[in-house]
Design a protein around this motif. Sequence first.
Motif, PDB file in Angstrom:
ATOM      1  N   SER A  31       0.867  -1.376   0.046  1.00  0.00           N
ATOM      2  CA  SER A  31      -0.258   0.003   0.042  1.00  0.00           C
ATOM      3  C   SER A  31       1.001   1.210   0.056  1.00  0.00           C
ATOM      4  O   SER A  31       0.425   2.243  -0.614  1.00  0.00           O
ATOM      5  N   GLY A  32       2.136   1.275   0.650  1.00  0.00           N
ATOM      6  CA  GLY A  32       2.786   2.503   0.636  1.00  0.00           C
ATOM      7  C   GLY A  32       3.663   2.803  -0.541  1.00  0.00           C
ATOM      8  O   GLY A  32       4.308   3.521  -0.692  1.00  0.00           O
ATOM      9  N   GLU A  33       3.631   1.757  -1.597  1.00  0.00           N
ATOM     10  CA  GLU A  33       4.474   1.750  -2.745  1.00  0.00           C
ATOM     11  C   GLU A  33       3.477   2.200  -4.106  1.00  0.00           C
ATOM     12  O   GLU A  33       4.082   2.506  -5.160  1.00  0.00           O
ATOM     13  N   LEU A  34       2.407   2.510  -3.869  1.00  0.00           N
ATOM     14  CA  LEU A  34       1.535   3.350  -5.180  1.00  0.00           C
ATOM     15  C   LEU A  34       2.162   4.510  -5.593  1.00  0.00           C
ATOM     16  O   LEU A  34       2.607   5.168  -4.492  1.00  0.00           O
ATOM     17  N   ASP A  35       2.121   4.696  -6.847  1.00  0.00           N
ATOM     18  CA  ASP A  35       2.666   5.829  -7.700  1.00  0.00           C
ATOM     19  C   ASP A  35       1.528   6.831  -7.760  1.00  0.00           C
ATOM     20  O   ASP A  35       0.824   6.897  -8.692  1.00  0.00           O
ATOM     21  N   THR A  36       1.722   8.134  -7.013  1.00  0.00           N
ATOM     22  CA  THR A  36       0.745   9.285  -7.419  1.00  0.00           C
ATOM     23  C   THR A  36       1.180  10.201  -8.540  1.00  0.00           C
ATOM     24  O   THR A  36       0.480  11.095  -8.749  1.00  0.00           O
ATOM     25  N   ASN A  37       2.193   9.685  -9.132  1.00  0.00           N
ATOM     26  CA  ASN A  37       2.671  10.472 -10.088  1.00  0.00           C
ATOM     27  C   ASN A  37       2.075  10.243 -11.388  1.00  0.00           C
ATOM     28  O   ASN A  37       2.705   9.571 -12.588  1.00  0.00           O
ATOM     29  N   THR A  38       0.612  10.265 -11.511  1.00  0.00           N
ATOM     30  CA  THR A  38      -0.248   9.760 -12.556  1.00  0.00           C
ATOM     31  C   THR A  38      -1.022  10.974 -13.043  1.00  0.00           C
ATOM     32  O   THR A  38      -1.150  12.041 -12.379  1.00  0.00           O
ATOM     33  N   PRO A  39      -1.843  10.965 -14.168  1.00  0.00           N
ATOM     34  CA  PRO A  39      -2.652  12.147 -14.480  1.00  0.00           C
ATOM     35  C   PRO A  39      -3.683  12.057 -13.530  1.00  0.00           C
ATOM     36  O   PRO A  39      -4.312  11.132 -12.961  1.00  0.00           O
ATOM     37  N   GLN A  40      -3.829  13.440 -13.200  1.00  0.00           N
ATOM     38  CA  GLN A  40      -5.019  13.609 -12.066  1.00  0.00           C
ATOM     39  C   GLN A  40      -6.081  14.484 -12.517  1.00  0.00           C
ATOM     40  O   GLN A  40      -5.892  15.192 -13.303  1.00  0.00           O
ATOM     41  N   THR A  41      -7.029  14.378 -11.757  1.00  0.00           N
ATOM     42  CA  THR A  41      -8.417  15.421 -12.111  1.00  0.00           C
ATOM     43  C   THR A  41      -8.597  15.957 -10.812  1.00  0.00           C
ATOM     44  O   THR A  41      -8.610  15.259  -9.710  1.00  0.00           O
ATOM     45  N   ARG A  42      -9.103  17.250 -10.813  1.00  0.00           N
ATOM     46  CA  ARG A  42      -9.221  18.125  -9.726  1.00  0.00           C
ATOM     47  C   ARG A  42     -10.541  17.448  -8.898  1.00  0.00           C
ATOM     48  O   ARG A  42     -11.400  16.865  -9.513  1.00  0.00           O
ATOM     49  N   GLY A  43     -10.300  17.119  -7.595  1.00  0.00           N
ATOM     50  CA  GLY A  43     -11.198  16.801  -6.640  1.00  0.00           C
ATOM     51  C   GLY A  43     -10.848  15.329  -6.652  1.00  0.00           C
ATOM     52  O   GLY A  43     -11.669  14.484  -5.980  1.00  0.00           O
ATOM     53  N   MET A  44      -9.931  14.543  -7.702  1.00  0.00           N
ATOM     54  CA  MET A  44      -9.914  13.006  -7.453  1.00  0.00           C
ATOM     55  C   MET A  44      -8.274  13.065  -7.241  1.00  0.00           C
ATOM     56  O   MET A  44      -7.452  13.679  -7.637  1.00  0.00           O
ATOM     57  N   THR A  45      -7.785  11.889  -6.453  1.00  0.00           N
ATOM     58  CA  THR A  45      -6.570  11.666  -6.224  1.00  0.00           C
ATOM     59  C   THR A  45      -6.176  10.111  -6.802  1.00  0.00           C
ATOM     60  O   THR A  45      -6.918   9.317  -6.371  1.00  0.00           O
ATOM     61  N   ARG A  46      -5.589   9.935  -7.848  1.00  0.00           N
ATOM     62  CA  ARG A  46      -5.366   8.583  -8.327  1.00  0.00           C
ATOM     63  C   ARG A  46      -3.990   8.249  -8.019  1.00  0.00           C
ATOM     64  O   ARG A  46      -3.011   8.828  -7.763  1.00  0.00           O
ATOM     65  N   ALA A  47      -3.818   6.929  -7.676  1.00  0.00           N
ATOM     66  CA  ALA A  47      -2.447   6.135  -7.248  1.00  0.00           C
ATOM     67  C   ALA A  47      -2.354   4.909  -8.252  1.00  0.00           C
ATOM     68  O   ALA A  47      -3.207   3.961  -8.351  1.00  0.00           O
ATOM     69  N   GLU A  48      -1.141   4.818  -8.942  1.00  0.00           N
ATOM     70  CA  GLU A  48      -0.744   3.614  -9.589  1.00  0.00           C
ATOM     71  C   GLU A  48      -0.390   2.334  -8.991  1.00  0.00           C
ATOM     72  O   GLU A  48       0.659   2.331  -8.248  1.00  0.00           O
ATOM     73  N   ALA A  49      -0.826   1.246  -9.170  1.00  0.00           N
ATOM     74  CA  ALA A  49      -0.418   0.104  -8.590  1.00  0.00           C
ATOM     75  C   ALA A  49       0.333  -0.926  -9.509  1.00  0.00           C
ATOM     76  O   ALA A  49       1.606  -1.284  -9.538  1.00  0.00           O
ATOM     77  N   ILE A  50      -0.461  -1.346 -10.614  1.00  0.00           N
ATOM     78  CA  ILE A  50       0.002  -2.355 -11.666  1.00  0.00           C
ATOM     79  C   ILE A  50       0.019  -1.450 -13.021  1.00  0.00           C
ATOM     80  O   ILE A  50      -1.154  -0.888 -13.372  1.00  0.00           O
ATOM     81  N   SER A  51       1.033  -1.664 -13.530  1.00  0.00           N
ATOM     82  CA  SER A  51       1.106  -1.011 -14.966  1.00  0.00           C
ATOM     83  C   SER A  51       2.198  -1.799 -15.821  1.00  0.00           C
ATOM     84  O   SER A  51       3.172  -2.623 -15.042  1.00  0.00           O
ATOM     85  N   HIS A  52       2.568  -1.437 -16.997  1.00  0.00           N
ATOM     86  CA  HIS A  52       3.813  -2.194 -17.605  1.00  0.00           C
ATOM     87  C   HIS A  52       4.903  -1.572 -17.134  1.00  0.00           C
ATOM     88  O   HIS A  52       6.124  -2.354 -16.605  1.00  0.00           O
ATOM     89  N   ALA A  53       5.052  -0.203 -16.789  1.00  0.00           N
ATOM     90  CA  ALA A  53       6.333   0.026 -16.281  1.00  0.00           C
ATOM     91  C   ALA A  53       6.584  -0.195 -14.708  1.00  0.00           C
ATOM     92  O   ALA A  53       7.734  -0.460 -14.516  1.00  0.00           O
ATOM     93  N   ARG A  54       5.624  -0.451 -13.913  1.00  0.00           N
ATOM     94  CA  ARG A  54       5.907  -0.946 -12.567  1.00  0.00           C
ATOM     95  C   ARG A  54       6.057  -2.522 -12.357  1.00  0.00           C
ATOM     96  O   ARG A  54       6.990  -2.854 -11.754  1.00  0.00           O
TER      97      ARG A  54
END
Length: 171
Positions: A31-54
């Motif tokens: 849970s502490g390893e999620l990446d918040t350096n993702t496209p964001q939308t005002r009022g929302m916070t996204r965090a990436e867990a699973i992707s090709h890069a990760r």
Amino acid sequence: MLGAAMQEAREGWSMDEKPDWKNHGIRIIRSGELDTNTPQTRGMTRAEAISHARVGAQKLWAGTVTVHPRAKTGPHHHGELETVIYIVSGRARLRWGEKLEFVDEAGPGDFVYVPPYVPHQELNARADIPVEAVLVRSGQEPIVVNLDIPSPEDEPDPSEPDPFHSAPGSS
């Protein structure tokens, strides 16, 4: 004979080599390893867990989203991507259709499926607590096609009862 999944996992290895399952097997993203350096939308916070890069995922993207109280997205769709949303806490309101004329809400434990190209809008149905959710998409690209559709949430018709909220001051 190897099963189809095992053969697919062995692609890139010669038949004489054994797969390196330690480094190319199951991955746990804490849970502490999620990446918040993702496209964001005002009022929302996204965090990436699973992707090709990760982790090397080929067909999936997964992460979390927090929808802040009273937040809403603009009308949009995600192109050819399928999306699954699992609501962990809070109350999400979803609108969809050519004029966002359909509406429903999802709460903790509910799954939401958004098919490709469906015009929709996500909203936090509560003014006091965030919505916490898990997102899974069928592709790696963060496709968002914004649509010029007025939201029925922008200007509520006072003559229409709101099926999801009580009038201010009522219990």
